[in-house]
Design a protein around this motif. Structure first.
Motif, PDB file in Angstrom:
ATOM      1  N   LYS A 110       0.825  -1.213   0.000  1.00 55.06           N
ATOM      2  CA  LYS A 110       0.000   0.000   0.000  1.00 55.06           C
ATOM      3  C   LYS A 110       0.854   1.255   0.000  1.00 55.06           C
ATOM      4  N   ARG A 111       1.948   1.204   0.716  1.00 58.20           N
ATOM      5  CA  ARG A 111       2.825   2.380   0.810  1.00 58.20           C
ATOM      6  C   ARG A 111       3.292   2.806  -0.583  1.00 58.20           C
ATOM      7  N   LYS A 112       3.670   1.815  -1.377  1.00 60.53           N
ATOM      8  CA  LYS A 112       4.139   2.134  -2.727  1.00 60.53           C
ATOM      9  C   LYS A 112       3.026   2.743  -3.568  1.00 60.53           C
ATOM     10  N   THR A 113       1.859   2.151  -3.452  1.00 61.72           N
ATOM     11  CA  THR A 113       0.724   2.640  -4.237  1.00 61.72           C
ATOM     12  C   THR A 113       0.369   4.075  -3.845  1.00 61.72           C
ATOM     13  N   LEU A 114       0.330   4.312  -2.557  1.00 60.83           N
ATOM     14  CA  LEU A 114      -0.011   5.656  -2.090  1.00 60.83           C
ATOM     15  C   LEU A 114       1.071   6.656  -2.469  1.00 60.83           C
ATOM     16  N   ALA A 115       2.331   6.225  -2.370  1.00 53.69           N
ATOM     17  CA  ALA A 115       3.435   7.123  -2.724  1.00 53.69           C
ATOM     18  C   ALA A 115       3.368   7.507  -4.198  1.00 53.69           C
ATOM     19  N   ALA A 116       2.810   6.600  -4.988  1.00 55.58           N
ATOM     20  CA  ALA A 116       2.673   6.880  -6.422  1.00 55.58           C
ATOM     21  C   ALA A 116       1.501   7.820  -6.713  1.00 55.58           C
ATOM     22  N   TYR A 151      -4.995   8.674  14.984  1.00 57.94           N
ATOM     23  CA  TYR A 151      -5.697   8.759  13.699  1.00 57.94           C
ATOM     24  C   TYR A 151      -4.755   8.644  12.501  1.00 57.94           C
ATOM     25  N   PHE A 152      -3.488   8.916  12.708  1.00 59.82           N
ATOM     26  CA  PHE A 152      -2.615   9.204  11.571  1.00 59.82           C
ATOM     27  C   PHE A 152      -1.276   8.517  11.749  1.00 59.82           C
ATOM     28  N   GLY A 153      -0.843   7.800  10.682  1.00 63.01           N
ATOM     29  CA  GLY A 153       0.456   7.148  10.724  1.00 63.01           C
ATOM     30  C   GLY A 153       1.163   7.264   9.394  1.00 63.01           C
ATOM     31  N   ASP A 154       2.100   6.362   9.166  1.00 61.46           N
ATOM     32  CA  ASP A 154       2.985   6.557   8.016  1.00 61.46           C
ATOM     33  C   ASP A 154       2.295   6.339   6.668  1.00 61.46           C
ATOM     34  N   LEU A 155       1.274   5.488   6.589  1.00 63.53           N
ATOM     35  CA  LEU A 155       0.601   5.299   5.298  1.00 63.53           C
ATOM     36  C   LEU A 155      -0.139   6.560   4.880  1.00 63.53           C
ATOM     37  N   LEU A 156      -0.882   7.136   5.813  1.00 59.48           N
ATOM     38  CA  LEU A 156      -1.569   8.385   5.495  1.00 59.48           C
ATOM     39  C   LEU A 156      -0.570   9.490   5.173  1.00 59.48           C
ATOM     40  N   THR A 186       2.345   9.089   3.827  1.00 56.76           N
ATOM     41  CA  THR A 186       2.856   8.829   2.477  1.00 56.76           C
ATOM     42  C   THR A 186       1.901   9.388   1.433  1.00 56.76           C
ATOM     43  N   SER A 187       0.618   9.146   1.657  1.00 58.90           N
ATOM     44  CA  SER A 187      -0.392   9.629   0.730  1.00 58.90           C
ATOM     45  C   SER A 187      -0.453  11.157   0.733  1.00 58.90           C
ATOM     46  N   ALA A 188      -0.406  11.744   1.907  1.00 60.15           N
ATOM     47  CA  ALA A 188      -0.481  13.205   2.003  1.00 60.15           C
ATOM     48  C   ALA A 188       0.739  13.855   1.363  1.00 60.15           C
ATOM     49  N   MET A 189       1.903  13.256   1.575  1.00 61.92           N
ATOM     50  CA  MET A 189       3.120  13.820   0.981  1.00 61.92           C
ATOM     51  C   MET A 189       3.072  13.746  -0.545  1.00 61.92           C
ATOM     52  N   ALA A 190       2.440  12.681  -1.048  1.00 62.86           N
ATOM     53  CA  ALA A 190       2.312  12.559  -2.499  1.00 62.86           C
ATOM     54  C   ALA A 190       1.466  13.694  -3.085  1.00 62.86           C
ATOM     55  N   ARG A 191       0.646  14.319  -2.222  1.00 62.47           N
ATOM     56  CA  ARG A 191      -0.170  15.453  -2.660  1.00 62.47           C
ATOM     57  C   ARG A 191       0.497  16.788  -2.330  1.00 62.47           C
ATOM     58  N   GLY A 192       1.687  16.752  -1.763  1.00 65.55           N
ATOM     59  CA  GLY A 192       2.383  17.998  -1.452  1.00 65.55           C
ATOM     60  C   GLY A 192       2.049  18.580  -0.091  1.00 65.55           C
ATOM     61  N   CYS A 193       1.424  17.783   0.745  1.00 64.05           N
ATOM     62  CA  CYS A 193       1.031  18.264   2.076  1.00 64.05           C
ATOM     63  C   CYS A 193       2.266  18.525   2.931  1.00 64.05           C
ATOM     64  N   LYS A 194       2.219  19.619   3.724  1.00 64.72           N
ATOM     65  CA  LYS A 194       3.391  20.003   4.501  1.00 64.72           C
ATOM     66  C   LYS A 194       3.296  19.671   5.987  1.00 64.72           C
ATOM     67  N   GLY A 195       2.189  19.115   6.423  1.00 64.22           N
ATOM     68  CA  GLY A 195       2.129  18.773   7.839  1.00 64.22           C
ATOM     69  C   GLY A 195       0.709  18.530   8.296  1.00 64.22           C
ATOM     70  N   LEU A 196       0.591  18.121   9.548  1.00 67.07           N
ATOM     71  CA  LEU A 196      -0.714  17.825  10.143  1.00 67.07           C
ATOM     72  C   LEU A 196      -0.775  18.443  11.538  1.00 67.07           C
ATOM     73  N   ILE A 197      -1.902  19.071  11.816  1.00 69.44           N
ATOM     74  CA  ILE A 197      -2.207  19.576  13.161  1.00 69.44           C
ATOM     75  C   ILE A 197      -3.399  18.764  13.627  1.00 69.44           C
ATOM     76  N   ILE A 198      -3.272  18.046  14.716  1.00 67.12           N
ATOM     77  CA  ILE A 198      -4.361  17.150  15.135  1.00 67.12           C
ATOM     78  C   ILE A 198      -4.572  17.200  16.645  1.00 67.12           C
ATOM     79  N   ASP A 199      -5.787  17.544  17.034  1.00 68.09           N
ATOM     80  CA  ASP A 199      -6.124  17.609  18.462  1.00 68.09           C
ATOM     81  C   ASP A 199      -6.526  16.212  18.939  1.00 68.09           C
ATOM     82  N   ALA A 200      -5.609  15.276  18.736  1.00 71.88           N
ATOM     83  CA  ALA A 200      -5.793  13.871  19.093  1.00 71.88           C
ATOM     84  C   ALA A 200      -4.401  13.255  18.968  1.00 71.88           C
ATOM     85  N   GLY A 201      -4.322  11.949  18.674  1.00 75.54           N
ATOM     86  CA  GLY A 201      -3.013  11.309  18.647  1.00 75.54           C
ATOM     87  C   GLY A 201      -2.496  11.017  17.254  1.00 75.54           C
TER      88      GLY A 201
END
Lengths: 223, 223, 223, 223, 223, 223
Positions: B195-201, C92-97, C99-114
């Motif tokens: 999944k990581r690869k797919t999402l990174a793509a 709520y948020f780990g490395d897969l999300l 990876t996906s967010a970075m692929a969209r150019g996202c620069k960070g996350l602010i989360i009032d949770a974990g």
């Protein structure tokens, strides 16, 4: 009611330096497990280990005016100790105040509130132990006092007391007890070094400290 | 009431090693989102990632006597888990106890209370996950128990259970489920790599996980 | 009630970049000491300093479905801001999300949770400011909304507002005020640079800021 | 993973009734100072004092579906014990659920989360011990389990265990120990009644409990 | 290190009685907004309003031995003040100790830890201000001290200081200042009575306290 | 930056009265589970149930000057909502201010900080929902604003919004939605009354809400 006490007694420089070397845990034990500030007081960066004479500050919540007043009272080697008059987590202290304090030879800040400009303070090597990190700015409208006894993070600190601070937290030593506490702390360090070798060699604390008989007497059962 | 259970069953070494590699988040998910200790349990230094068999300690508040008793029960690869019988943040554990524990092959400590000598523990590479850091010393007056079930940081830990700990916190795996959890965790890691690869793509989770239809059905509106 | 607002206005890229350079403390002061999120919002690693346009997420406790929905709405340079609808500390948020967010150019996350997968996020250089670190997994069962106004960590954030975050915490700047706040922040930085030199040279804040007369007038006594 | 255990063993009704009479502090002492739930668990109204068999509920954060499932499992005299799978303070329970539970003979609720409709619950005389009071509504989307072991407010509760609750908090007694704990608790009450009279007559605890010699031996100095 | 100071100076009975009548808020203001204990110190029942001379107790966490020692030192009208040597929420004090303390004329307990037997204490009319309510039992193994200065709930209390406590919390008055504080407090009460009538008649504080000019000068804008 | 907005729109009196009757839990549900203030906001006495138009106050920490300014802006039926600009627990409000506010027809205070003179306020029947109770006095040195949008206890409150408060906490309703929310809340109350009777008669929620099929479909197992 708002006063600045300009002359305070301080412990001898080499006593203070000795306490810094011993560190918080050893000094705290050496003086009979007294003087520790609340555990929420954490350093803004790791590996700082300092001791200095307390220049105390009693300040209103959200008002950092007295920090400016206190800086004039600093002598080289001093540590500022700020206790707000009611719970507050504003960022009373940042890099400009640190620049000014360092110019006076100040070795650190203990504050039962917030600090800010953490990255700058870290780069400057100015250590702060605080309740939290907060960029929240403060005003300069209401007086407080400098060099009066304060209760900071549930510990009484008197002006001139010796503050010891490291990664384990913050401990206060009464100025008039500083020398005897140092003697006890050094003795403790020597004894610990001996114990460390013995334990590293695999001897159990149960045997080193001869605990087995007392444990049995108290009723501990091995099953 | 105070007992030391001397013989406990442990999971197989390679299963424990496998769980350490998977890490807390993966193991927690793999066993159905169970077994996490409270999030206030934080490592004293970053980048430690370990697993080991739990040697449990039930200790009174402010009394670290049972740690000495527990160390004798350690086998190489074990992790000590200390739960105070009532909330406490004293510094039960420092560098001397760590020296002794390391001499027995201990891989870490999980303590729902405080630890101290943080700088020394960091240099020794002995990882601790604790509720807080506190130099507050403890006494040796009251018995507790070793290797009995304890509730530590809101999770049940039984002696011999596998503890997994890393930067994300601490998770407990029942000894008898350790092998199947490892299998599930490894499968999860493989799937995640894909999944990581797919999402990174640039493929969206919405598409990868086929979420669009269900979101629409639940009533999500795009405006 | 659950909506995704697909088109939001954003501030100009160079204004956002300028605010990132100024940092949280300066921006907060420059806009009249407003906009700071609660101080419990801490970065998962040190030295990150970013600014971006807020893509906001209102999510149920323990349910991270809306993060997947939000990622599709990201434009390069955006920062996600997640506010749970009731207090929650799940991860709520780990490395897969990420990876996906970075692929969209996202620069960070602010989360009032974990957040979780802290080690991976650190290695990826994806900064997160969160209430806590927790491996606790979440479900995907209940809708929330994307790009609606949210209250996050006691601050109102509207979609498109500029988020500034660094080691001091997180600050929000209204999109329509971003340019004027930047101007004020830059002026402040210039003024501070001047003051820094003066203070480093040993001039006291009492003199630099001409505080002595007002302190005397308020009744401060030197003894 | 989500199960409802329909048949659980319960302690005898008169044993439960006896434990209710003894109250939390006495029962807790009588079983060796074990079984207390965290002190943040407070009653929503004063003067309730109950005991009952635990019907346990493991529920996701913010989702009260399993309460409906659990109510079907209630027998007269039972007490529901709800532990969320991660920290939550939503109001899972209000007057409608209480009406339904009372219709089944339920005697109270222990919930490591929030309750609401406090005024109605008080008027109905349905006692709740909770972490907080919150009107925050919940959803019905995700399964949990009924009558599985749970850790509630840092204490292990197994289905059928006896819950004792009053103004001092909440205590859990293992079902299989309920009778012997009751015997010990009653003995303690008798002994306390005797002591109460002696102390009321002005005899000091120092003398009644013959503490003076041991205090002197430990080194207590009168000055 | 463990001492019992048997003779302490106390303020005059009528001064103490006067301070009780004034109550916490008035006394706190009258002495320049000093002396308040942390706001987490709450009464176990409403409407108690007392003052008395402090008999102080420094006790280890989870060990209530020194309470027995302290009771012998009580004189009629005294209030016990217990500060644990590290944070603790155990129930040090219940109805038996209260019975004994009442037999000595004790008027209340201030404890930065827990109390239990709340229903009994309420019925006996023995007021306690505590950090929490907890049935958790304590041991009698480790010495502390009686009638030494303590920091209780972030306030310094010296033996013989006057404690004032009511629904608003707890305040400490230095023994040597008690009389002058009472004079100031009474003056304040008289002035407040006058103001209360004026305000009840509809006169605004803005006019009564002549605030309008200063507000305008500070820059307040009406829009 | 400091302004007093003198004219604000308010909801209709009978709409406000209707919302007061419905209470917090019902209103919160009726508007889609939005608008609840943090659960730490608790009433100083039980059984108050009110609604009113919000007159908002943004005030510095430890400074209650703006309360005097706000009181002039009150119209009969209003409720004051005070949000400090940074976390604070001082006692901004006591019986004199309550006397003045009541003379203007004020129906209560919501304050994300402390209140004092609790006994007097209770006797006067002036309800306050606050973060804590504290006698800590405040100063009158720094301006704030009246009738600007504030974030209070993690909820956005705009001047003129309707505040509903009772034993369950505090909820805010947008002024422009007040009428439709009231309609929905009343419908909900009617429906609940029906359900209450059915449940009291012993019908299970599982059947009343037809949950059995969906539970089975989700995979719930009865064992």
């Amino acid at each position: 009611m708002s006063v600045v006490v300009q002359h305070i007694a301080r412990a001898e420089a080499q006593v203070i330096a000795g306490l810094a070397e011993c560190g918080v845990a050893t000094v705290h034990e050496a003086q009979g497990r007294r003087g520790l500030l609340a555990s929420y007081m954490r350093p803004i960066f790791a590996e700082a280990q300092v001791a200095g004479s307390a220049v105390t500050i009693s300040a209103p919540p959200g008002d950092n005016w007295m920090l400016h007043v206190a800086i004039e009272q600093l002598q080289p080697g001093d540590i500022m100790v700020l206790a707000p008059t009611s719970p507050c987590e504003d960022g009373y202290f940042g890099d400009l105040l640190a620049t000014s304090a360092m110019a006076r030879g100040c070795k650190g800040l203990i504050i039962d509130a917030g600090a800010r400009d953490i990255r700058d303070l870290t780069r400057m090597g100015f250590p702060v132990w605080s309740k939290c990190i907060s960029a929240q700015g403060t005003v300069k409208e209401t007086l407080g006092s400098v060099n009066v006894p304060v209760v900071c993070a549930n510990a009484l600190v008197q002006p001139g007391d010796v503050i010891v601070a490291d990664d384990d937290g913050v401990c206060v030593v009464r100025r008039e007890e500083a020398e005897s506490v140092l003697t006890a702390a050094r003795a403790r360090m020597v004894a610990e070094e001996e114990k460390r070798k013995t334990l590293a060699a695999g001897v159990l604390g149960l045997d080193l400290y001869k605990m087995r008989a007392r444990l049995a007497e108290k009723g501990l059962k091995y099953v």
